[in-house]
Design an enzyme around this catalytic site. Structure first.
Site, PDB file in Angstrom:
ATOM      1  N   THR A  33       0.838  -1.278  -0.153  1.00  0.00           N
ATOM      2  CA  THR A  33      -0.103   0.246  -0.002  1.00  0.00           C
ATOM      3  C   THR A  33       0.846   1.415  -0.013  1.00  0.00           C
ATOM      4  OG1 THR A  33      -1.939   0.997   1.049  1.00  0.00           O
ATOM      5  CG2 THR A  33      -0.296   0.083   2.483  1.00  0.00           C
ATOM      6  N   ASN A  34       0.414   2.337   0.278  1.00  0.00           N
ATOM      7  CA  ASN A  34       1.023   3.606   0.319  1.00  0.00           C
ATOM      8  C   ASN A  34       0.510   4.525   1.652  1.00  0.00           C
ATOM      9  OD1 ASN A  34      -1.115   5.369  -0.603  1.00  0.00           O
ATOM     10  ND2 ASN A  34      -1.108   3.978  -2.269  1.00  0.00           N
ATOM     11  N   ASP A  35       1.226   5.840   1.695  1.00  0.00           N
ATOM     12  CA  ASP A  35       1.023   6.628   2.649  1.00  0.00           C
ATOM     13  C   ASP A  35      -0.210   7.417   2.892  1.00  0.00           C
ATOM     14  OD1 ASP A  35       3.315   5.879   4.273  1.00  0.00           O
ATOM     15  OD2 ASP A  35       4.358   7.439   3.124  1.00  0.00           O
TER      16      ASP A  35
END
Ligand code: CTP
Ligand code: CA
Length: 226
Positions: A33-35
């Protein structure tokens, strides 16, 4: 009552908002995933609701509370987000792609937890569909708003996305900034639209930025329809 009615500029209109960072599964206990926190998307869903819209928030998992009066569709991966959007796209008046969609996903999802081995582990990724570009290709009545998350060459890269994805507006977001972008409560963005000078919205809360984005979109749509 009259003042209220004129303020509800999205009254009865269907607005789709995506939010959060998609999760691309690797095995039953792991994902990529990402931030993205989802805050900008949730603020946009709230602002559209406050203008009288029937809002559907299609969101990857976040830590946030779903705004009251907003229909929630929880998704995980980019592919699930795409399916949820396409099912509702034909009848929508506005679509806002605030989600941070993963560009790649693991080629295979393991049925069981991947075991550690003595050797290094190589992960092979495949490209996800570009949902916004696909919506741009199929666009008719919808006002389409995308984001550009950049850490360098903000306006150059964002301008390319405006043209290549055939959207009505790109919200250019410097996500490496100290007080804007991923996870912050504030944001500072530049609005790009075809044949319009870039318009910078100075640092403000994501709620205020969301209201300003919608006001600019509504003004542009009014001009398009004239
Ligand atoms: N987007 C999308 N589907 C993807 C990737 C991105 O719909 N597979 C959308 C995002 O929701 C955002 C816009 O496209 O509204 C731009 O996303 P961004 O990550 O900034 O750009 P990309 O086109 O993915 O290009 P790159 O990451 O290489 O800059
Ligand atoms: Ca991307």
């Amino acid at each position: 009552l009259l003042a209220q009615a004129t303020d509800l500029q999205l009254h009865g209109q269907s607005v789709l908002v995506t939010a959060g960072g998609t999760r691309e599964r690797l095995d039953p206990v792991r994902y990529l995933t990402n931030d993205s926190s989802g805050k900008m998307g949730y603020a946009l869903a709230t602002a559209a609701r406050d203008l009288g819209a029937q809002v559907t928030l299609i969101s990857a998992p976040t830590m946030l509370t779903v705004p009251a009066g907003v229909a929630y569709v929880g998704v995980d991966s980019a592919e699930a987000m795409r399916t949820a959007l396409l099912a509702r796209y034909q009848t929508a008046q506005m679509v806002i792609m605030a989600a941070a969609v993963a560009d790649f996903r693991p080629v295979t999802v393991a049925d069981n937890k991947i075991k550690k081995t003595t050797a290094d582990y190589t992960l092979t990724l495949t490209k996800n569909p570009d949902i916004l570009a696909e919506l741009g290709q199929q666009k008719h009545q919808q006002f389409l708003i995308g984001f550009a998350a950049e850490t360098q060459h903000l306006l150059t890269y964002a301008q390319k996305k405006l043209a290549s994805k055939r959207v009505d507006m790109i919200v250019a977001n410097d996500v490496a900034s100290a007080h804007a972008g991923f996870n912050h409560d504030t944001n500072e963005v530049t609005i790009l639209q075809p044949n319009v000078e870039p318009q910078t919205l100075p640092l403000a809360s994501k709620q205020v930025i969301a209201q300003q984005i919608l006001q600019i979109a509504l003004a542009t749509r009014r001009n398009q329809q004239q």
